[in-house]
Design an enzyme around this catalytic site. Structure first.
Site, mmCIF file in Angstrom:
data_model
loop_
_atom_site.group_PDB
_atom_site.id
_atom_site.type_symbol
_atom_site.label_atom_id
_atom_site.label_comp_id
_atom_site.label_asym_id
_atom_site.label_seq_id
_atom_site.Cartn_x
_atom_site.Cartn_y
_atom_site.Cartn_z
ATOM 1 N N TYR A 53 42.507 127.450 14.009
ATOM 2 C CA TYR A 53 41.135 127.386 13.509
ATOM 3 C C TYR A 53 40.283 126.567 14.476
ATOM 4 O O TYR A 53 40.446 125.357 14.605
ATOM 5 C CB TYR A 53 41.087 126.754 12.123
ATOM 6 C CG TYR A 53 41.682 127.586 11.010
ATOM 7 C CD1 TYR A 53 42.113 128.893 11.229
ATOM 8 C CD2 TYR A 53 41.824 127.076 9.724
ATOM 9 C CE1 TYR A 53 42.660 129.657 10.211
ATOM 10 C CE2 TYR A 53 42.365 127.835 8.694
ATOM 11 C CZ TYR A 53 42.778 129.121 8.944
ATOM 12 O OH TYR A 53 43.325 129.872 7.927
ATOM 13 N N GLY A 54 39.384 127.247 15.156
ATOM 14 C CA GLY A 54 38.537 126.575 16.131
ATOM 15 C C GLY A 54 39.332 125.971 17.271
ATOM 16 O O GLY A 54 38.923 124.959 17.853
#
Length: 316
Positions: A53-54
């Site tokens: 995530y990111g």
């Protein structure tokens, strides 16, 4: 908020989880802080993230909030490994070495010595399953993870992984499976849910609001401040903007009008109370959206509404 056992394990989690897919990228530290405060004040405990995530930004942001906003022991911290983005493209790698090194990086970003639930983020053809599962055994035996699970596995993949782990004493039991599930996507009902129930796995649905479409916000177009208008999520949301999906959305809206509920409440309660489900993972864009979801704890759908939603959404 009520708590549920994760499958047949002794781990208890809130029956609504907080997803952090956009944290550190589209969701800044101030908004994340407000969401986490609202979630934990409502009794929420399950906090879900992933190394991908990111590119780790979500985990880093969560790590800054422990101690300041919430005590580490007040949340059930879950993360995943196996999906990343390199050179702008999505990559999957579930080899033993990659998973273990990714877990160690996750622990450093989160600023913790272990996670409560560590999940393999995806199935990868060509990687021996026993090698992937060996990383889960290592994580538990070394204290890096208390429980382990899988994510985005099909029914037979779920059954094979769980059976393999149960076959020999000392292997880490598969506690859960995290899969997409909503009134707009019920495919897991055919094989994944029966496999999970037979083998004692808790089910953690992601995108329980049909990627946001079931809130009704896209009925008359794409709002400029919505995820559907974001370059990161336009295609992701667009998958559920077809004519067949609109019929389901309208049924959810009508059900909400009859109950004096919002469409969000109808869709989220429906998923939360499906057989085998432990906790839907709710990813909110704002703290205000999250608070709207946190109000469902005392709500339950009348059987006749459930039947009507089943009919329009193609349930068996």
């Amino acid at each position: 908020m009520q708590q549920r056992a994760l499958g047949t394990t002794g781990l208890k989690v809130s029956r609504l989880g907080l997803g952090t897919l956009t944290w550190g990228r589209d969701t800044d530290e101030h908004e994340a802080r407000d969401q986490l405060i609202a979630f934990t004040e409502a009794g929420g405990t399950l906090l879900d993230t992933a190394a991908g995530y990111g590119d780790g930004a979500s985990e880093e942001l969560i790590g800054t909030l422990f101690g300041d906003v919430v005590a580490r022991d007040d949340v059930v911290l879950a993360t995943k490994a196996g999906i990343s983005r390199r050179r702008g493209e999505r990559e999957t790698n579930v080899s033993r070495g990659h998973l273990i090194s990714t877990l160690d990086q996750s622990l450093r970003r989160l600023g913790v010595d272990h996670v409560d639930l560590w999940q393999v983020h995806a199935w990868v053809d060509g990687t021996p399953l026993e090698e992937t599962l060996g990383a889960l055994d290592y994580a538990v035996s070394t204290g890096r993870a208390a429980y382990v699970g899988v994510s985005n596995y099909s029914g037979w993949q779920t059954a094979q992984a769980s059976t393999w782990q149960a076959a020999v004493p000392g292997r880490a039991k598969i506690a859960s499976t995290q899969v997409e599930y909503s009134l707009l996507n019920r495919t897991i009902e055919h094989e994944v849910i029966p496999a999970a129930q037979a083998l004692g796995l808790g089910i953690l649905p992601w995108s329980p609001l049909g990627r946001g479409v079931l809130t009704g916000k896209y009925r008359h177009g794409t709002p400029t401040d919505s995820r559907g208008a974001s370059p990161h999520f336009a295609n992701f949301v667009g998958t559920y903007l077809g004519e067949q999906h609109k019929r389901v959305v309208e049924a959810v809206v009508r059900a909400g009008e009859g109950l004096d509920w919002t469409p969000l409440e109808v869709a989220l309660v429906w998923v939360r109370d499906r057989p085998g489900v432990t906790a839907p993972i709710m990813g909110a864009r704002t703290a205000a959206q999250l608070r709207a979801a946190l109000g469902i704890d005392e709500l339950s759908l009348p059987p006749e509404i459930v039947d009507a939603l089943d009919d329009v959404s193609g349930g068996d």
